[in-house]
Scaffold this active site. Structure first.
Site, PDB file in Angstrom:
ATOM      1  N   TRP A 155       7.058   2.546  -3.303  1.00 27.45           N
ATOM      2  CA  TRP A 155       7.217   3.608  -2.228  1.00 27.45           C
ATOM      3  C   TRP A 155       6.210   4.279  -2.222  1.00 27.45           C
ATOM      4  O   TRP A 155       7.015   5.379  -1.806  1.00 27.45           O
ATOM      5  CB  TRP A 155       8.491   3.485  -1.438  1.00 27.45           C
ATOM      6  CG  TRP A 155       9.320   2.559  -0.574  1.00 27.45           C
ATOM      7  CD1 TRP A 155      10.241   1.645  -0.797  1.00 27.45           C
ATOM      8  CD2 TRP A 155       8.498   1.864   0.990  1.00 27.45           C
ATOM      9  NE1 TRP A 155      10.668   0.329  -0.209  1.00 27.45           N
ATOM     10  CE2 TRP A 155       9.679   0.891   1.122  1.00 27.45           C
ATOM     11  CE3 TRP A 155       7.706   2.654   2.246  1.00 27.45           C
ATOM     12  CZ2 TRP A 155       9.197   0.110   2.439  1.00 27.45           C
ATOM     13  CZ3 TRP A 155       7.290   1.928   2.188  1.00 27.45           C
ATOM     14  CH2 TRP A 155       8.030   0.911   3.336  1.00 27.45           C
ATOM     15  N   GLU A 364      12.554  11.843   1.991  1.00 23.63           N
ATOM     16  CA  GLU A 364      13.946  12.631   1.806  1.00 23.63           C
ATOM     17  C   GLU A 364      15.211  13.092   1.407  1.00 23.63           C
ATOM     18  O   GLU A 364      15.549  14.013   1.065  1.00 23.63           O
ATOM     19  CB  GLU A 364      12.911  14.110   2.007  1.00 23.63           C
ATOM     20  CG  GLU A 364      11.339  14.417   1.974  1.00 23.63           C
ATOM     21  CD  GLU A 364      11.373  14.541  -0.131  1.00 23.63           C
ATOM     22  OE1 GLU A 364      11.719  14.414  -0.440  1.00 23.63           O
ATOM     23  OE2 GLU A 364       9.697  14.186   0.263  1.00 23.63           O
TER      24      GLU A 364
END
Length: 386
Positions: A155, A364
């Site tokens: 990712w 995040e």
């Protein structure tokens, strides 16, 4: 209290909004459907100097304040959330190098990163380690000249363009807690054994690639250890991720704004029973709530950014990321409801926004994990409410 942008921020937003309206919005849906990389838009980002927004002026960067930083991601995500991804991890890594790098590392990398001649990303996530960064398995074994790195990252946004890619590794597997043995190595793109494997197919967040990266007996020189001292990788990453949470909060605001704009415009054009559907109370209630939520999210994002300008801001940035990402998803769903059946069609923007929105609650750090971060900051008194 002053809840308005200053003159410089206002003019900066006007410039960005004009760029998004003319260069991104007209092509976003078509290019995403084609699976086309937004090369021309990236060139425009370079011309605006946005690759250097977290780089000090002495190295050719813009050195934006956190609120202006948030404005960038809000405006770009309003046009095409994927474009914000091109700058997202790049800006975080540039901030990390500028804050923690040695003088030699800054001189070597930052000037070219500021212009976009070089680009970068952030090599954290692994197949078995996402939000739990301490669970990484990529290891760096000390050699006479540096480190021998082995592991897999996944990712990774900008992986095919990153040069260097800051990679989180374990330089000491015996320490407890594990983060004390973690470091960041700056891996140059042309290093033997470093390879970008497949791009990961995604529901949304189209435009930039998200790839798997293999590090197989990669020799990294000792001078590429970020900051020159082992064991500081977690602290270095966490300092950047605070900016990352502002980034995601602001992207969420931009996405929510676009969902609201599309719903408002459609409600005034679409007629039913002889009048625009905006005249029906059910639609009005939905529009009113959407507009209220978007503005509340914007203020939350800017507040968190202003707190970041004052120093460490785990609590405020976590709150903003949680709240704004929830609002983005809610706005996308409500806008789709206003569109009715057309909201499910690729001919309308809302379908794309609906696919992009869920990532905001994951990127995040997942929202549930961030809630624990916020709770700890409230309990230890580092974040005060009221």
């Amino acid at each position: 209290m002053d809840f308005t942008l200053n003159d410089d921020q206002h003019e900066f937003r006007k410039l960005l909004r004009s760029f998004v309206n003319s260069e991104i919005i007209p092509v976003a849906r078509e290019w995403e459907n084609e699976g086309r990389y937004p090369t021309e838009i990236v060139e425009g980002l370079k011309e605006l100097g946005l690759f250097g927004m977290t780089i000090p002026e002495e190295y050719g960067g813009l050195d934006l304040d956190p609120v202006s930083f948030a404005i960038v991601f809000e405006e770009l995500a309003r046009g095409w959330m994927g474009i914000a991804g091109v700058l997202g991890s790049h800006s975080l890594s540039c901030r990390m190098i500028a804050t923690h790098g040695t003088a030699e590392q800054k001189e070597k990398y930052l000037p070219a990163l500021a212009t976009g001649e070089r680009r970068t990303g952030l090599g954290l996530t692994e197949p078995d380690a996402g939000t739990d960064v301490q669970g990484i398995r990529t290891v760096a074994t000390r050699t006479d000249t540096g480190y021998l790195v082995n592991g897999t990252k996944t990712w990774i946004t900008n992986a095919r363009y990153a040069d260097p890619l800051p990679v989180m590794v374990k330089t000491d597997r015996t320490t407890s807690p594990a983060h004390k043995g973690m470091s960041i190595l700056l891996v140059d793109k042309d290093t033997p054994g470093y390879s970008v494997l497949k791009d990961i197919p995604k529901l949304g967040y189209k435009g930039p690639e998200s790839s798997e990266v293999l590090l197989e007996n990669v020799e990294v020189p000792a001078e590429n250890l970020l900051g020159g001292v082992e064991g500081r990788g977690m602290q270095q990453v966490l300092s950047a991720l605070e900016w990352g949470r502002v980034n995601i909060a602001a992207r969420s605001v931009g996405l929510a704004q676009r969902a609201f704009d599309e719903a408002l415009a459609y409600s005034q054009q679409r007629e039913a029973f002889g009048q625009p559907i905006s005249q029906f109370q059910a639609i009005q209630l939905k529009l009113a709530q959407m507009g209220t939520n978007v503005q509340a999210a914007r203020l939350m994002a800017y507040w968190a950014a202003s707190k970041l300008a004052e120093g460490r801001a785990d609590g405020p940035t976590g709150m903003a990321k949680i709240f704004c990402s929830d609002i983005a998803l809610e706005a996308a769903i409500d806008s789709m409801k206003v569109h009715g059946g057309y909201g499910y069609s690729k001919e309308y923007e809302i379908e794309r926004l609906y696919r992009d929105a869920p990532l905001m609650s994951i990127g995040e750090g997942t929202n549930d994990v961030l809630r624990t971060v916020v709770a700890k900051s409230l309990i230890n008194g580092s974040t005060v409410i009221g």
